[in-house]
Design an enzyme around this catalytic site. Sequence first.
Site, PDB file in Angstrom:
ATOM      1  N   ASP A  77       0.606   3.790  -3.179  1.00 44.09           N
ATOM      2  CA  ASP A  77       0.168   5.176  -2.985  1.00 44.09           C
ATOM      3  C   ASP A  77       1.046   6.137  -3.780  1.00 44.09           C
ATOM      4  O   ASP A  77       0.548   7.065  -4.437  1.00 44.09           O
ATOM      5  CB  ASP A  77       0.210   5.506  -1.492  1.00 44.09           C
ATOM      6  CG  ASP A  77      -0.128   6.958  -1.206  1.00 44.09           C
ATOM      7  OD1 ASP A  77      -1.238   7.384  -1.540  1.00 44.09           O
ATOM      8  OD2 ASP A  77       0.729   7.683  -0.656  1.00 44.09           O
ATOM      9  N   GLU A 113       0.837  -1.205   0.000  1.00 45.06           N
ATOM     10  CA  GLU A 113       0.000   0.000   0.000  1.00 45.06           C
ATOM     11  C   GLU A 113       0.871   1.254   0.000  1.00 45.06           C
ATOM     12  O   GLU A 113       0.609   2.218  -0.739  1.00 45.06           O
ATOM     13  CB  GLU A 113      -0.902  -0.002   1.230  1.00 45.06           C
ATOM     14  CG  GLU A 113      -1.712   1.278   1.408  1.00 45.06           C
ATOM     15  CD  GLU A 113      -2.015   1.571   2.859  1.00 45.06           C
ATOM     16  OE1 GLU A 113      -2.378   2.730   3.144  1.00 45.06           O
ATOM     17  OE2 GLU A 113      -1.876   0.669   3.708  1.00 45.06           O
ATOM     18  N   ASP A 153      -7.103   1.148   0.772  1.00 42.03           N
ATOM     19  CA  ASP A 153      -5.751   0.648   1.052  1.00 42.03           C
ATOM     20  C   ASP A 153      -5.403  -0.538   0.151  1.00 42.03           C
ATOM     21  O   ASP A 153      -4.285  -0.632  -0.371  1.00 42.03           O
ATOM     22  CB  ASP A 153      -5.634   0.232   2.520  1.00 42.03           C
ATOM     23  CG  ASP A 153      -5.623   1.421   3.473  1.00 42.03           C
ATOM     24  OD1 ASP A 153      -5.533   2.564   2.984  1.00 42.03           O
ATOM     25  OD2 ASP A 153      -5.718   1.195   4.691  1.00 42.03           O
ATOM     26  N   GLU A 209      -4.634   0.462  -3.414  1.00 40.64           N
ATOM     27  CA  GLU A 209      -3.269   0.964  -3.529  1.00 40.64           C
ATOM     28  C   GLU A 209      -2.253  -0.171  -3.445  1.00 40.64           C
ATOM     29  O   GLU A 209      -1.234  -0.146  -4.146  1.00 40.64           O
ATOM     30  CB  GLU A 209      -2.997   1.997  -2.437  1.00 40.64           C
ATOM     31  CG  GLU A 209      -3.755   3.302  -2.647  1.00 40.64           C
ATOM     32  CD  GLU A 209      -3.520   4.315  -1.555  1.00 40.64           C
ATOM     33  OE1 GLU A 209      -3.767   5.502  -1.790  1.00 40.64           O
ATOM     34  OE2 GLU A 209      -3.105   3.911  -0.443  1.00 40.64           O
TER      35      GLU A 209
END
Length: 222
Positions: free
Chosen positions: A47, A43, A115, A118
């Site tokens: 991101d 994650e 989450d 990502e």
Amino acid sequence: MLGQETHAFLTALAGRAPADEPLWLEALTHGSTGHERDYQRLEFLGDRVLGLAIAQWLFGIDHADEGSLSQRLNALVSRTSCAAVARSVGLGEHIRLGKQARDDGGQDSDNILGDVMEALIGASFVTQGFDDTALMIRRLWADLVAGKAGKAKHPKSALQEWAAGNRRKMPEYRLVERFGPDHAARFKVAVGIKGVGEAEAEGSSMRDAETAAAEAFMARFG
């Protein structure tokens, strides 16, 4: 290893059969399962990859100034947007959750959906590289980019301008309540302007709750 349905889901998502299946499985694994490896590291990576891919995309199609581009970028990579994309592809049913997290509605939690979305981007970057991952992001985010996400003035900025224009003190935000389990926490925030009033709203993060509270205030008093 990946089940047949999840393998088919990831193949459709990424545009090819997933290489390094354990890594993709890690991206789908929530900490509540008790597994040693969960999605958090992927994650973190995803991101950053998402932010770069969207920034590159906007730079090529939108000739607005830096402030407007930043506003659109922030809206498009927000947890709300990531969760919306996750829901649009049916991600929830493929997330590996512990029993309690599942019973608490983790499959439809903005926090978890965003989450994991990502994390899957992170897994794609590791196994397929940036270019293929950026293509995947463009396909998944196409409707959001084509829509109005981030084009309107941010509610908190709009509220500040309203306060200044009406010769009022700047809005003040306060946390009213935090509730729900850690993996699906909810926040209730109030925003007030002295001499005008106050409005409350909830969100899956402090930022989302503050944004919703600003919208509620403007709807009531603006």
